[in-house]
Design a protein around this motif. Structure first.
Motif, short mmCIF file in Angstrom:
data_model
loop_
_atom_site.label_atom_id
_atom_site.label_comp_id
_atom_site.label_asym_id
_atom_site.label_seq_id
_atom_site.Cartn_x
_atom_site.Cartn_y
_atom_site.Cartn_z
N PRO A 89 -41.87 20.92 -5.13
CA PRO A 89 -41.63 20.13 -4.26
C PRO A 89 -39.76 20.89 -3.94
N VAL A 90 -39.63 21.62 -3.63
CA VAL A 90 -38.07 22.41 -3.42
C VAL A 90 -38.24 22.95 -2.17
N PRO A 91 -38.37 22.56 -1.29
CA PRO A 91 -37.74 22.49 0.69
C PRO A 91 -36.58 24.41 0.81
N HIS A 104 -56.34 19.24 -4.54
CA HIS A 104 -55.13 17.83 -3.80
C HIS A 104 -55.62 17.76 -2.10
N ASP A 105 -55.41 17.08 -1.68
CA ASP A 105 -55.14 16.90 -0.31
C ASP A 105 -54.36 18.36 0.24
N CYS A 106 -54.54 18.66 0.48
CA CYS A 106 -53.01 20.05 0.90
C CYS A 106 -53.33 19.83 2.39
N HIS A 107 -52.10 19.90 2.76
CA HIS A 107 -51.60 20.03 4.56
C HIS A 107 -49.97 20.35 4.49
N GLU A 108 -49.85 20.79 6.43
CA GLU A 108 -48.74 21.30 6.69
C GLU A 108 -47.54 20.90 6.12
N GLU A 109 -47.06 20.02 5.22
CA GLU A 109 -45.91 18.70 4.69
C GLU A 109 -46.04 19.73 3.45
N ASN A 110 -47.31 20.05 2.85
CA ASN A 110 -47.18 20.34 0.95
C ASN A 110 -46.99 21.90 1.80
N HIS A 166 -52.14 35.72 6.58
CA HIS A 166 -52.30 34.57 6.36
C HIS A 166 -50.37 33.90 6.01
N GLY A 167 -50.32 32.88 5.82
CA GLY A 167 -48.97 33.26 4.97
C GLY A 167 -48.70 31.58 5.04
N SER A 168 -47.89 30.52 4.49
CA SER A 168 -47.69 28.89 4.05
C SER A 168 -46.46 29.00 3.88
N GLY A 169 -46.30 28.04 4.40
CA GLY A 169 -44.73 27.42 4.52
C GLY A 169 -44.15 26.84 3.77
N PRO A 170 -43.10 26.37 3.17
CA PRO A 170 -41.89 25.12 2.15
C PRO A 170 -43.14 24.16 2.18
N ASN A 171 -43.25 23.42 1.03
CA ASN A 171 -42.99 22.36 0.61
C ASN A 171 -42.10 21.19 1.32
N LEU A 172 -42.10 20.48 1.40
CA LEU A 172 -42.07 18.92 2.43
C LEU A 172 -42.16 17.91 1.44
N ALA A 173 -43.43 18.09 0.30
CA ALA A 173 -43.39 16.77 0.27
C ALA A 173 -42.95 16.66 -1.29
N ALA A 174 -43.37 14.90 -1.64
CA ALA A 174 -42.37 15.08 -3.22
C ALA A 174 -43.09 15.75 -4.41
N THR A 175 -44.30 16.17 -4.12
CA THR A 175 -45.44 16.50 -5.54
C THR A 175 -45.39 18.41 -4.98
N PRO A 176 -45.39 19.01 -6.35
CA PRO A 176 -46.27 19.42 -6.13
C PRO A 176 -47.08 20.02 -5.88
N ARG A 177 -47.32 21.91 -4.69
CA ARG A 177 -49.05 21.66 -4.22
C ARG A 177 -49.67 22.89 -5.27
N ARG A 178 -50.49 22.51 -5.86
CA ARG A 178 -51.09 23.32 -6.82
C ARG A 178 -52.54 23.44 -6.42
N ALA A 179 -52.69 25.49 -6.56
CA ALA A 179 -54.30 25.76 -6.11
C ALA A 179 -54.09 26.73 -6.80
N VAL A 180 -55.36 27.22 -7.23
CA VAL A 180 -56.65 28.89 -7.27
C VAL A 180 -56.31 29.31 -5.92
N SER A 181 -56.17 30.91 -5.71
CA SER A 181 -56.15 31.52 -4.93
C SER A 181 -57.19 33.10 -5.59
N LEU A 182 -58.40 32.65 -5.44
CA LEU A 182 -59.57 33.34 -5.95
C LEU A 182 -60.15 34.82 -5.04
N HIS A 183 -59.89 35.60 -5.55
CA HIS A 183 -60.19 36.88 -4.43
C HIS A 183 -61.76 37.52 -5.15
N LEU A 184 -62.60 37.34 -4.31
CA LEU A 184 -63.58 37.51 -4.24
C LEU A 184 -64.25 38.90 -3.48
N GLN A 185 -64.53 39.85 -4.01
CA GLN A 185 -64.84 40.63 -3.85
C GLN A 185 -67.20 40.98 -4.00
#
Length: 304
Positions: free
Chosen positions: A127-129, A161-167, A236-255
């Motif tokens: 959470p460091v915009p 967790h829930d993932c939105h534009e804010e995070n 695709h891409g993503s913007g900054p995390n403007l929330a107070a908590t980290p955005r956690r995820a796994v990007s699972l690439h598949l073949q």
């Protein structure tokens, strides 16, 4: 050895698969948001396993360190964290990511009978915009998979967790997987982290103009337990995390099961090397084997 019974779904799981209309939507738009595929308990277990991973726990390590490995460690500071091969290094993480239901969804979208893991990247967006690494510029994954023969590869983006534009949720460029790519003369195999963000923004605009298309940005609100899928050629891409908590995820690439290694060259004539090429076993003719069951385990196999 994996048995056929491991590739069966319960009746309840089968109800979570994409419908034919949703598969058609994926083929048209290049992205798909699933129904709920993971429970709270599974995600709690996954997050706890990633905390242990960040603390240094490994069940095993790669036999060779690849040349372009994403491998965040505490000394790197509060940047956006990327760690590759987490499905291989951590048994707890790998066990959850190898869920057959996830593979069955991907198989329908890719119109494939078999789905294997290609890569799994653990991502932590603090959470460091103002942190530059928190903004992921426009790119598509196939740029970095030029040694792969398949055009059906796809990525499952699984937030904890829930993932939105804010995070800083993932954002798609609608329909861009169907564009013809403009030859800019640039080395497209260079990772977005090593390229100028404004340069990539302009490249996206140029490709849209070349295809006579508009740049339609579609942010993906992803409820907890749901998964966003996108085609390997979808920008695709993503913007900054403007929330107070980290955005956690796994990007699972598949073949898909038909994917194999093929030699690819950069504009300067040099050979493209993907990290797998120094890690996986070799085929009988000496090529990197993208079906290596240790590095690229099968998630799903069965009739479509």
């Amino acid at each position: 050895m994996t048995t056929a019974t491991e590739f069966q779904l319960t009746e309840a799981e089968s109800a979570l698969l994409p419908t034919p209309e949703e598969v058609a939507g994926y083929l048209e738009h290049g992205w798909y948001l699933s129904r709920r595929l993971f429970s709270d308990e599974e995600l709690d277990t996954l997050q706890a396993a990633t905390e242990k991973y960040y603390e240094g726990h490994r069940n095993r390590q790669l036999p060779v360190r690849p040349p372009h490995l994403a491998s965040w460690e505490p000394s790197h500071g509060p940047v956006q964290r990327h760690n590759d091969y987490v499905h291989f290094e951590s048994d707890a993480i790998g066990a959850i990511l190898r869920k057959p239901l996830l593979g069955a969804v991907a198989a329908l979208l890719a119109e494939a009978e078999e789905i294997r893991v290609f890569q799994a990247t653990l991502i932590y967006k603090p959470p460091v915009p103002e942190e530059p690494s928190n903004q992921v510029p426009w790119h598509f994954d196939k740029h970095y998979w030029q040694t792969s023969s398949s055009e059906r590869m796809l990525t499952a983006f699984l937030p904890f967790h829930d993932c939105h534009e804010e995070n800083g949720t993932i954002t798609m460029i609608d329909g861009s997987h169907r564009w013809r790519e403009l030859d800019s003369g640039e080395d497209s195999t260079r990772h977005f982290a090593h390229r100028d963000r404004s340069e990539l923004e302009e490249l996206l605009a140029e490709n849209a103009r070349f295809n006579g298309q508009q740049v339609r940005k579609v942010p993906m609100p992803i409820p907890r337990g749901h998964v966003s899928f996108h085609h390997c050629r979808t920008y695709h891409g993503s913007g900054p995390n403007l929330a107070a908590t980290p955005r956690r995820a796994v990007s699972l690439h598949l073949q898909d099961g038909a994917n194999t290694y093929r030699r690819a060259t950069r504009p300067d004539g040099g050979t493209v090397v993907y990290n797998h090429d120094v890690v996986v076993r070799r085929t009988a003719d000496g090529r990197p084997d993208y079906a290596d069951p240790d590095i690229c385990p099968t998630l799903w196999r069965g009739a479509r």
